[in-house]
Design an enzyme around this catalytic site. Structure first.
Site, PDB file in Angstrom:
ATOM      1  N   GLY A  86       0.822  -1.197   0.000  1.00  0.00           N
ATOM      2  CA  GLY A  86       0.000   0.000   0.000  1.00  0.00           C
ATOM      3  C   GLY A  86       0.860   1.253   0.000  1.00  0.00           C
ATOM      4  O   GLY A  86       0.580   2.216   0.703  1.00  0.00           O
ATOM      5  N   HIS A  87       1.916   1.239  -0.812  1.00  0.00           N
ATOM      6  CA  HIS A  87       2.822   2.373  -0.912  1.00  0.00           C
ATOM      7  C   HIS A  87       3.669   2.242  -2.178  1.00  0.00           C
ATOM      8  O   HIS A  87       3.627   1.230  -2.859  1.00  0.00           O
ATOM      9  CB  HIS A  87       3.740   2.459   0.319  1.00  0.00           C
ATOM     10  CG  HIS A  87       4.627   1.273   0.483  1.00  0.00           C
ATOM     11  ND1 HIS A  87       4.287   0.186   1.267  1.00  0.00           N
ATOM     12  CD2 HIS A  87       5.844   0.989  -0.040  1.00  0.00           C
ATOM     13  CE1 HIS A  87       5.260  -0.709   1.210  1.00  0.00           C
ATOM     14  NE2 HIS A  87       6.212  -0.248   0.426  1.00  0.00           N
ATOM     15  N   ALA A  88       4.425   3.296  -2.454  1.00  0.00           N
ATOM     16  CA  ALA A  88       5.428   3.300  -3.517  1.00  0.00           C
ATOM     17  C   ALA A  88       6.724   3.805  -2.902  1.00  0.00           C
ATOM     18  O   ALA A  88       6.736   4.292  -1.769  1.00  0.00           O
ATOM     19  CB  ALA A  88       4.999   4.206  -4.665  1.00  0.00           C
TER      20      ALA A  88
END
Length: 137
Positions: A51-53
């Site tokens: 749930g991130h980059a």
């Protein structure tokens, strides 16, 4: 999504009646220097990870046991990769949103990373990620 910063990386597999062996050599199978290794395990049913980059980090995600899905999003396209073979890793480059889910019981996810942990490298807000991805294009 055809990107030089993501895709399946086949790893060597030596099969034998005594069991199989897969190995990873720095500078050969991984297109970056491995600076951190971590693994996910005992992920509860229905839980999601990621749930991130990352702004700069490269990763190779490998399913050591069981299986799970990795959703990749480059800001324009979304693609799901089912990882279920320990001899196939998923290369994920910078500025690529990732979500890991659908873990089977007993799954173990190994991640090779190009840098030590750095909170400043994370983009945790999806709207901010979309703005960054589209500004970089």
């Amino acid at each position: 999504m055809k990107s030089p910063t993501c895709g399946i990386v086949p790893l060597p597999r030596i099969a034998s009646a005594q069991g199989n062996l897969t190995f990873i050599e720095g500078g050969n199978h991984v297109p970056f220097e491995v600076r951190r290794v971590y693994f996910l395990y005992d992920v509860p049913g229905g839980a999601e990870r990621g749930g991130h980059a990352h702004k700069k980090l490269w990763q190779l995600i490998i399913p050591l046991a069981g299986s799970f899905d990795v959703l990749l999003d480059d800001g324009y396209c979304r693609e799901v990769h089912r990882l279920d073979r320990p001899y196939n890793g998923l290369l994920v480059g910078p500025c690529m949103w990732r979500e890991l889910n659908n873990f089977t019981s007993g799954s173990v996810c190994l991640v090779l990373a190009s840098a030590p942990y750095d909170e400043a490298d994370y983009i945790r807000d999806y709207a901010a990620f979309i703005r960054a991805a589209r500004n970089a294009a």
